[in-house]
Design a protein around this motif. Structure first.
Motif, short mmCIF file in Angstrom:
data_model
loop_
_atom_site.label_atom_id
_atom_site.label_comp_id
_atom_site.label_asym_id
_atom_site.label_seq_id
_atom_site.Cartn_x
_atom_site.Cartn_y
_atom_site.Cartn_z
N GLU A 57 0.85 -1.19 0.00
CA GLU A 57 0.00 0.00 0.00
C GLU A 57 0.89 1.24 0.00
N ALA A 58 0.48 2.22 -0.76
CA ALA A 58 1.32 3.41 -0.91
C ALA A 58 0.42 4.63 -1.04
N ALA A 59 1.05 5.80 -1.02
CA ALA A 59 0.34 7.06 -1.15
C ALA A 59 -0.24 7.19 -2.56
N PRO A 60 -1.22 8.06 -2.75
CA PRO A 60 -1.81 8.22 -4.09
C PRO A 60 -0.77 8.59 -5.13
N GLY A 61 -0.85 7.89 -6.27
CA GLY A 61 0.05 8.18 -7.38
C GLY A 61 1.36 7.43 -7.38
N VAL A 62 1.65 6.63 -6.37
CA VAL A 62 2.92 5.90 -6.30
C VAL A 62 2.78 4.59 -7.07
N TRP A 63 3.75 4.31 -7.91
CA TRP A 63 3.81 3.04 -8.66
C TRP A 63 4.08 1.92 -7.67
N ARG A 64 3.09 1.07 -7.45
CA ARG A 64 3.15 0.11 -6.36
C ARG A 64 3.93 -1.15 -6.69
N LEU A 65 4.10 -1.49 -7.96
CA LEU A 65 4.80 -2.71 -8.33
C LEU A 65 6.26 -2.61 -7.92
N GLY A 66 6.67 -3.43 -6.95
CA GLY A 66 8.05 -3.42 -6.47
C GLY A 66 8.42 -2.19 -5.67
N HIS A 67 7.43 -1.44 -5.19
CA HIS A 67 7.73 -0.21 -4.45
C HIS A 67 8.31 -0.54 -3.09
N ARG A 68 9.31 0.24 -2.68
CA ARG A 68 9.93 0.10 -1.36
C ARG A 68 9.61 1.35 -0.56
N PRO A 69 8.69 1.26 0.40
CA PRO A 69 8.26 2.45 1.13
C PRO A 69 9.41 3.13 1.87
N ARG A 70 9.31 4.44 1.97
CA ARG A 70 10.27 5.25 2.69
C ARG A 70 9.56 5.92 3.86
N PRO A 71 10.31 6.35 4.87
CA PRO A 71 9.66 7.05 6.00
C PRO A 71 9.03 8.36 5.56
N GLN A 72 8.04 8.80 6.33
CA GLN A 72 7.34 10.02 5.99
C GLN A 72 8.24 11.24 6.08
N GLN A 271 -2.64 0.41 -12.73
CA GLN A 271 -1.84 1.62 -12.88
C GLN A 271 -1.06 1.62 -14.19
N VAL A 272 -0.75 2.80 -14.68
CA VAL A 272 0.17 3.00 -15.78
C VAL A 272 1.22 4.00 -15.31
N ALA A 293 2.39 7.00 -11.05
CA ALA A 293 1.45 6.24 -11.86
C ALA A 293 0.04 6.74 -11.62
N LEU A 294 -0.81 6.53 -12.61
CA LEU A 294 -2.22 6.90 -12.53
C LEU A 294 -3.06 5.66 -12.77
N HIS A 685 9.54 17.86 -17.43
CA HIS A 685 8.97 17.67 -16.10
C HIS A 685 7.59 18.33 -16.04
N ALA A 686 6.91 18.05 -14.96
CA ALA A 686 5.60 18.64 -14.70
C ALA A 686 5.36 18.65 -13.20
N VAL A 687 4.49 19.53 -12.77
CA VAL A 687 4.04 19.58 -11.38
C VAL A 687 2.61 19.05 -11.36
N LEU A 688 2.39 18.02 -10.56
CA LEU A 688 1.12 17.29 -10.61
C LEU A 688 0.58 17.11 -9.20
N SER A 689 -0.67 17.47 -9.00
CA SER A 689 -1.37 17.20 -7.74
C SER A 689 -2.46 16.18 -8.02
N LEU A 690 -2.75 15.34 -7.03
CA LEU A 690 -3.65 14.20 -7.22
C LEU A 690 -4.70 14.15 -6.13
N THR A 691 -5.87 13.63 -6.49
CA THR A 691 -6.96 13.38 -5.56
C THR A 691 -7.65 12.10 -5.98
N THR A 692 -7.86 11.20 -5.03
CA THR A 692 -8.55 9.95 -5.33
C THR A 692 -10.05 10.13 -5.15
#
Length: 707
Positions: A57-72, A271-272, A293-294, A685-692
């Protein structure tokens, strides 16, 4: 590596095979297992590795496949100079303490524990080897204790991790052990728990043999979800799996994958991957370096991307999203409509079920001008939005309602007489007030005795005589579609194959090519028409389990008051839209704030103008941040000795002696200012904000779309 994630194995024998005995005369050779020249079937190792990969489980927008969580929060990182000097000083302090102990400058108290807890015969016996072993073991213990204390104080462990062998050879993540059979997704435990053991065995065997793709797994999982929800029976599902294996429950097109993939997809999470979150101080620490990812849970709140031409709106955003949604449609989870100019790069025609090429004579499908509805009022509202929605006042009292009334006064009587809606030339004649068609329509209504519709037609004829009638404007707009290039389109006689957005109840893949060259105004009308039909159609679906998404590659001239209201209703209908603009100036000024508020995901690409950046900065708001103000003040010496020292220091350093004062305070600042959005976003690059759709938020993130 094949597109379905399996590896094509074409291995050869390492050792020569012994020559078999000569066959007997007239003996029939055995039948080959595969056709001549065909490669061996691939194994399922790559597919099984993908299926069993961790997806935390990860924050919104994080590519979850093989993701290694980091501290907040980012751990405090000591500067290299301070770390190395502290380690050296700690070592010298430890050496000094040991020297003082060893040479007796601190007394003999440190050997008191040995004398208290060991017998005298051990320390003073005739066994010299035993005595030496005892005393030197104690010395070693004391030295290790000193090293442990000074090592903790000098952070030797951090020095080892940062500059030692662990930093030379980064540790690769350990391969997790194979899961237990009852937890292995490749063994389909959910089917086994429901009693469908034979179907589970068939699917597991095909997965091990390399005959199953990620699309097959997602499609069969979707069908199984239908069994659990009661939409399908267990017997029919099991029979289909036993008969067709991994090809069971196919998409209506029969396709099991796209012709090619240009982006990374994970159909288990939906996700993509679009890029990588930059390792920038403005990004939250747990996002830095993670894949971006979205998925449907984010696209369900709609997305608005703004950036100049060449900033990557189509190639880095629309194309991957279209590809992902087409894959979801093949699994039975989504319906997608991609709209763009001809040749915009929305994917090959083979990736879609329906391709509408407006204005192209070779187009197989047509576009339904009235959205497949039979209600004249609904058709009038949709058509009025397409024709003059951009001219309507964003506030109450605009021309949209009057235009709807005018069209309804003509569409209702025409359908009552002809059992169909008028074609584009017929509608243009009625709006122009041509005497012949109106007289024929009046006569047909009189002959059938439809008095109510006659009153509608009378009202329309009275309004035509008044100056400022909306009908003239509607006639001018519909004339843009009454061109020779569109002569074979928008047919209402039933002789063509029109596509209606009412078909979004099914997992269909649609691409609509708009004619841009020479027909820019007509393209904007058609884009508004598609958006109006989409928002009107998906909100009245009975089955909303299918995610519906509209990708509009260029939304210039499409943003209208009714369009913004329609986008706001999509979230509850399990649908969303993706809009791209070159600049927010393409939307009316009063609608920019409501548009940014109606979309849950907002993207500002590199090259944005400062006035566009100001709108993004306002909608992203401010946050509390800690600032440090450093002030240097000159030190004034009072004594002659102090003045002499200051003079010597000034001669050596060339600067006056100063004292530094640091003030730490909390201030409220913009997350991204207009100037930063215009000048501090690197190319690509781009600046992107997300809402589920559940309401989770991700702050504006700097994303590298090239990674």
């Amino acid at each position: 590596m094949d597109s379905d994630g399996t590896r094509d194995v074409r291995g050869t024998h390492a050792n020569p095979v012994p020559r078999p005995a000569a066959p007997r005369e007239n003996a029939v050779p055995p039948m080959p297992a595969v056709p001549p020249g065909a490669p061996p079937r691939p194994d399922g190792s790559a597919y099984l590795a993908w299926l069993r990969a961790p997806r935390p489980e990860a924050a919104p927008g994080v590519w979850r496949l093989g993701h290694r969580p980091r501290p907040q929060q980012e751990p405090e990182r000591i500067p290299a100079r301070q770390l190395l000097s502290g380690a050296l000083i700690a070592f010298l302090v430890g050496w000094l303490v040991w020297s003082l102990l060893w040479n007796g400058y601190l007394g003999g108290w440190w050997v008191l524990p040995l004398e208290l807890f060991t017998p005298d015969s051990w320390r003073q016996g005739n066994d010299r080897v035993g005595n030496a072993l005892l005393w030197y073991s104690y010395y070693t213990l004391i030295a290790l204790a000193i090293m442990f204390v000074v090592g903790r104080l000098g952070r030797w462990g951090e020095v080892w991790r940062r500059y030692g062998p662990p930093a030379w050879h980064p540790a690769t993540p350990a391969t997790p052990p194979p899961p237990a059979p009852e937890q292995d997704p490749a063994e389909w435990p959910q089917l086994r728990r429901a009693g469908a053991h034979e179907a589970a065995e068939r699917l597991a065997a095909e997965a091990r043999a390399g005959l199953m793709r990620d699309v097959d797994h997602a499609r069969i999982s979707r069908a199984w979800h239908g069994v659990r929800s009661g939409s399908h029976s267990l017997a029919s599902f099991t029979g289909a799996v036993l008969q067709d294996g991994s090809a069971a429950c196919p998409h209506p097109s029969g396709e099991r994958d796209l012709p090619a993939r240009h982006a990374r997809h994970d159909l288990l999470t939906g996700q993509v991957r679009l890029g990588t979150t930059a390792d920038d101080a403005r990004n939250p620490y747990h996002y830095r370096g993670a894949g971006l990812a979205l998925g449907p849970e984010l696209l369900g709140t709609s997305l608005l991307a703004v950036g100049p031409a060449g900033s990557g709106k189509t190639g880095a955003l629309i194309r991957p999203l279209a590809e992902s949604l087409c894959l979801h449609a093949l699994t039975g989870k989504a319906a997608v409509v991609a709209v763009g100019a001809a040749g915009a790069g929305l994917g090959p025609a083979e990736s879609y079920d329906v391709v509408v090429r407006v204005g192209h004579p070779d187009s197989v499908h047509d576009l339904d001008l009235y959205g497949g509805t039979t209600d004249p009022d609904e058709a009038a509202a949709i058509l009025a939005e397409a024709l003059v929605g951009d001219l309507a006042d964003p506030h109450a009292g605009g021309d949209s309602r009057r235009s709807t009334t005018v069209l309804a006064q003509l569409l209702g009587p025409f359908r009552a007489v002809h059992d169909r809606f008028p074609s584009v030339p017929e509608l243009r004649q009625l709006l122009d007030g041509t005497p012949g068609p109106l007289a024929a329509l009046r006569k047909a209504l009189t002959d059938t005795g439809q008095e109510a519709l006659l009153r509608e037609l009378d009202a329309r004829e009275r309004q035509m005589a008044h100056p400022g009638d909306v009908g003239a404007l509607l006639a001018d707009r519909i004339a843009l579609l009454d061109r020779p290039a569109f002569a074979g389109f928008f047919d209402t006689s039933g002789q063509s194959r029109p596509f209606s957005l009412k078909a979004l109840d099914h997992p269909v893949r649609v691409r609509i090519d708009l004619p841009q060259r020479g027909h820019a105004d007509a393209s904007r009308i058609l884009a508004r028409l598609v958006l109006a039909q989409f928002t009107a159609g998906v909100t009245v679906r009975e089955d909303r389990s299918l995610f519906a998404c509209l990708l509009l590659d260029d939304a210039s001239g499409v943003v209208t008051p009714e369009a913004v209201r329609g986008i706001q209703r999509l979230r509850s209908a399990n649908a969303g839209v993706v809009l791209t603009l070159r600049t927010l100036d393409d939307a009316p000024r009063p609608l920019r704030g409501p548009l940014l508020g109606a979309t849950g995901c907002r993207m500002a690409l590199a090259g944005l103008t400062p006035w566009d950046g100001q709108d993004f900065a306002e909608v992203w708001g401010k946050e509390w941040t800690e600032t440090r103000d450093v002030t240097d003040r000159q030190i004034i010496a009072e004594t002659p000795a102090g003045k002499a020292v200051h003079m010597l220091r000034r001669v050596i350093t060339g600067q006056a002696p100063t004292a530094r004062a640091v003030t730490v305070r909390q201030v409220e600042r913009e997350r991204w200012s207009a100037s930063e959005l215009a000048h501090a976003v690197p190319p690509g690059h781009a600046v992107l904000s997300l809402t589920t759709v559940q309401g989770e938020h991700a702050p504006p993130l700097l994303v590298d779309l090239r990674g």
